[in-house]
Design a protein around this motif. Sequence first.
Motif, PDB file in Angstrom:
ATOM      1  N   MET A   1      -8.294  11.248  -2.742  1.00 52.93           N
ATOM      2  CA  MET A   1      -8.154  11.005  -4.171  1.00 52.93           C
ATOM      3  C   MET A   1      -8.085  12.347  -4.913  1.00 52.93           C
ATOM      4  O   MET A   1      -8.901  13.239  -4.693  1.00 52.93           O
ATOM      5  N   ARG A   2      -7.099  12.473  -5.798  1.00 51.22           N
ATOM      6  CA  ARG A   2      -6.943  13.720  -6.551  1.00 51.22           C
ATOM      7  C   ARG A   2      -8.127  13.924  -7.483  1.00 51.22           C
ATOM      8  O   ARG A   2      -8.695  12.966  -8.015  1.00 51.22           O
ATOM      9  N   GLN A   3      -8.479  15.200  -7.738  1.00 56.30           N
ATOM     10  CA  GLN A   3      -9.619  15.495  -8.617  1.00 56.30           C
ATOM     11  C   GLN A   3      -9.388  14.978 -10.032  1.00 56.30           C
ATOM     12  O   GLN A   3     -10.322  14.565 -10.716  1.00 56.30           O
ATOM     13  N   ASP A   4      -8.121  14.995 -10.474  1.00 60.80           N
ATOM     14  CA  ASP A   4      -7.862  14.561 -11.863  1.00 60.80           C
ATOM     15  C   ASP A   4      -7.604  13.052 -11.938  1.00 60.80           C
ATOM     16  O   ASP A   4      -7.203  12.525 -12.976  1.00 60.80           O
ATOM     17  N   SER A   5      -7.815  12.348 -10.831  1.00 58.95           N
ATOM     18  CA  SER A   5      -7.534  10.908 -10.795  1.00 58.95           C
ATOM     19  C   SER A   5      -8.445  10.166 -11.768  1.00 58.95           C
ATOM     20  O   SER A   5      -9.649  10.441 -11.852  1.00 58.95           O
ATOM     21  N   HIS A   6      -7.845   9.263 -12.523  1.00 55.70           N
ATOM     22  CA  HIS A   6      -8.631   8.405 -13.417  1.00 55.70           C
ATOM     23  C   HIS A   6      -8.675   6.994 -12.833  1.00 55.70           C
ATOM     24  O   HIS A   6      -7.772   6.574 -12.100  1.00 55.70           O
ATOM     25  N   ARG A   7      -9.728   6.275 -13.188  1.00 53.90           N
ATOM     26  CA  ARG A   7      -9.840   4.864 -12.808  1.00 53.90           C
ATOM     27  C   ARG A   7      -9.305   4.007 -13.942  1.00 53.90           C
ATOM     28  O   ARG A   7      -9.789   4.075 -15.069  1.00 53.90           O
ATOM     29  N   PHE A   8      -8.263   3.233 -13.631  1.00 52.47           N
ATOM     30  CA  PHE A   8      -7.685   2.321 -14.621  1.00 52.47           C
ATOM     31  C   PHE A   8      -7.953   0.880 -14.190  1.00 52.47           C
ATOM     32  O   PHE A   8      -7.900   0.563 -12.999  1.00 52.47           O
ATOM     33  N   LEU A   9      -8.231   0.033 -15.167  1.00 47.68           N
ATOM     34  CA  LEU A   9      -8.252  -1.409 -14.920  1.00 47.68           C
ATOM     35  C   LEU A   9      -7.021  -1.988 -15.585  1.00 47.68           C
ATOM     36  O   LEU A   9      -6.730  -1.682 -16.740  1.00 47.68           O
ATOM     37  N   VAL A  10      -6.297  -2.811 -14.846  1.00 46.77           N
ATOM     38  CA  VAL A  10      -5.113  -3.477 -15.406  1.00 46.77           C
ATOM     39  C   VAL A  10      -5.395  -4.977 -15.383  1.00 46.77           C
ATOM     40  O   VAL A  10      -5.549  -5.572 -14.320  1.00 46.77           O
ATOM     41  N   ALA A  11      -5.518  -5.560 -16.573  1.00 43.52           N
ATOM     42  CA  ALA A  11      -5.793  -6.999 -16.684  1.00 43.52           C
ATOM     43  C   ALA A  11      -4.595  -7.656 -17.357  1.00 43.52           C
ATOM     44  O   ALA A  11      -4.054  -7.105 -18.314  1.00 43.52           O
ATOM     45  N   TYR A  12      -4.193  -8.810 -16.852  1.00 48.43           N
ATOM     46  CA  TYR A  12      -2.983  -9.430 -17.428  1.00 48.43           C
ATOM     47  C   TYR A  12      -3.148 -10.938 -17.612  1.00 48.43           C
ATOM     48  O   TYR A  12      -3.866 -11.589 -16.870  1.00 48.43           O
ATOM     49  N   ASP A  13      -2.505 -11.418 -18.652  1.00 53.23           N
ATOM     50  CA  ASP A  13      -2.386 -12.856 -18.941  1.00 53.23           C
ATOM     51  C   ASP A  13      -0.893 -13.153 -18.958  1.00 53.23           C
ATOM     52  O   ASP A  13      -0.171 -12.703 -19.862  1.00 53.23           O
ATOM     53  N   ILE A  14      -0.405 -13.854 -17.972  1.00 50.53           N
ATOM     54  CA  ILE A  14       1.032 -14.128 -17.861  1.00 50.53           C
ATOM     55  C   ILE A  14       1.219 -15.609 -17.523  1.00 50.53           C
ATOM     56  O   ILE A  14       0.873 -16.044 -16.436  1.00 50.53           O
ATOM     57  N   PRO A  15       1.713 -16.392 -18.495  1.00 54.18           N
ATOM     58  CA  PRO A  15       1.812 -17.835 -18.275  1.00 54.18           C
ATOM     59  C   PRO A  15       2.831 -18.228 -17.203  1.00 54.18           C
ATOM     60  O   PRO A  15       2.622 -19.210 -16.485  1.00 54.18           O
ATOM     61  N   ASP A  16       3.891 -17.444 -17.062  1.00 58.08           N
ATOM     62  CA  ASP A  16       4.951 -17.805 -16.119  1.00 58.08           C
ATOM     63  C   ASP A  16       4.591 -17.433 -14.683  1.00 58.08           C
ATOM     64  O   ASP A  16       4.286 -16.270 -14.375  1.00 58.08           O
ATOM     65  N   ASP A  17       4.629 -18.410 -13.765  1.00 61.57           N
ATOM     66  CA  ASP A  17       4.189 -18.187 -12.376  1.00 61.57           C
ATOM     67  C   ASP A  17       4.978 -17.068 -11.698  1.00 61.57           C
ATOM     68  O   ASP A  17       4.405 -16.207 -11.009  1.00 61.57           O
ATOM     69  N   ARG A  18       6.314 -17.068 -11.875  1.00 65.59           N
ATOM     70  CA  ARG A  18       7.150 -16.091 -11.165  1.00 65.59           C
ATOM     71  C   ARG A  18       6.840 -14.667 -11.649  1.00 65.59           C
ATOM     72  O   ARG A  18       6.615 -13.755 -10.866  1.00 65.59           O
ATOM     73  N   ARG A  19       6.747 -14.531 -12.964  1.00 68.27           N
ATOM     74  CA  ARG A  19       6.462 -13.188 -13.494  1.00 68.27           C
ATOM     75  C   ARG A  19       5.063 -12.741 -13.075  1.00 68.27           C
ATOM     76  O   ARG A  19       4.839 -11.599 -12.727  1.00 68.27           O
ATOM     77  N   ARG A  20       4.116 -13.700 -13.065  1.00 61.72           N
ATOM     78  CA  ARG A  20       2.755 -13.344 -12.709  1.00 61.72           C
ATOM     79  C   ARG A  20       2.690 -12.843 -11.249  1.00 61.72           C
ATOM     80  O   ARG A  20       2.035 -11.851 -10.952  1.00 61.72           O
ATOM     81  N   SER A  21       3.455 -13.497 -10.384  1.00 56.60           N
ATOM     82  CA  SER A  21       3.417 -13.043  -8.977  1.00 56.60           C
ATOM     83  C   SER A  21       4.150 -11.708  -8.810  1.00 56.60           C
ATOM     84  O   SER A  21       3.728 -10.850  -8.047  1.00 56.60           O
ATOM     85  N   HIS A  22       5.225 -11.493  -9.585  1.00 55.40           N
ATOM     86  CA  HIS A  22       5.906 -10.183  -9.540  1.00 55.40           C
ATOM     87  C   HIS A  22       4.961  -9.081 -10.011  1.00 55.40           C
ATOM     88  O   HIS A  22       4.948  -7.974  -9.470  1.00 55.40           O
ATOM     89  N   MET A  23       4.168  -9.407 -11.022  1.00 55.92           N
ATOM     90  CA  MET A  23       3.202  -8.433 -11.557  1.00 55.92           C
ATOM     91  C   MET A  23       2.195  -8.055 -10.466  1.00 55.92           C
ATOM     92  O   MET A  23       1.916  -6.876 -10.239  1.00 55.92           O
ATOM     93  N   ALA A  24       1.689  -9.070  -9.765  1.00 52.84           N
ATOM     94  CA  ALA A  24       0.687  -8.810  -8.718  1.00 52.84           C
ATOM     95  C   ALA A  24       1.302  -7.993  -7.575  1.00 52.84           C
ATOM     96  O   ALA A  24       0.690  -7.038  -7.072  1.00 52.84           O
ATOM     97  N   ILE A  25       2.528  -8.316  -7.195  1.00 54.97           N
ATOM     98  CA  ILE A  25       3.204  -7.579  -6.117  1.00 54.97           C
ATOM     99  C   ILE A  25       3.370  -6.108  -6.508  1.00 54.97           C
ATOM    100  O   ILE A  25       3.098  -5.195  -5.717  1.00 54.97           O
ATOM    101  N   ALA A  26       3.780  -5.888  -7.746  1.00 53.32           N
ATOM    102  CA  ALA A  26       3.964  -4.505  -8.211  1.00 53.32           C
ATOM    103  C   ALA A  26       2.628  -3.765  -8.219  1.00 53.32           C
ATOM    104  O   ALA A  26       2.514  -2.643  -7.716  1.00 53.32           O
ATOM    105  N   LEU A  27       1.602  -4.418  -8.743  1.00 54.08           N
ATOM    106  CA  LEU A  27       0.304  -3.750  -8.877  1.00 54.08           C
ATOM    107  C   LEU A  27      -0.313  -3.423  -7.519  1.00 54.08           C
ATOM    108  O   LEU A  27      -1.019  -2.429  -7.361  1.00 54.08           O
TER     109      LEU A  27
END
Lengths: 99, 99
Positions: A1-27
Amino acid sequence: MRQDSHRFLVAYDIPDDRRRSHMAIALKRFGLRVQYSVFMVDCSPSHVLVLQRELEDIMDRDQDSVLVSDLGLSKTADARAMTWLGHSRYIVGDGTMIV
Amino acid sequence: MRQDSHRFLVAYDIPDDRRRSHMAIALKRFGLRVQYSVFMVDCSPSHVLVLQRELEDIMDRDQDSVLVSDLGLSKTADARAMTWLGHSRYIVGDGTMIV
């Protein structure tokens, strides 16, 4: 892990099933799923902009909500900024996976 | 808002419908729902312990997951630690509700 690495939380609300699964795959390419619609990403503040652009390409800006929160330096985030109640399933600083 | 107020995000994964709704009802007394299972709470670091104890009374520690993240001082959290993609629905620092 890089010294300048930050911890990010990514939270999402996505009603559409296809987009929601694409989001999870990307993340999954950037970080670890810690809850059904919450991912934890350790990266530099500049690299998170790459992630955000990719998520914007996937989402529908009118229907979907994505919140990217910066918890500060990754190396201190576990102790300083994150409290788990109940079960958690992610890797703590020393590499141990808690399931 | 108190000067020492911190911005907390409370994200939860709770399979049971009844417990999940009790969790949301309790959290509404402490803060603002910003996504389906994510609340934003501005309070002192000591008061968040009161919140955590209340959530622990509601949840099932084996089945449920609650993550409480500390984003640091509330007064700087919007600009410093939170990036919204798509729509957001919460109150920014000056009291404006973005829907």
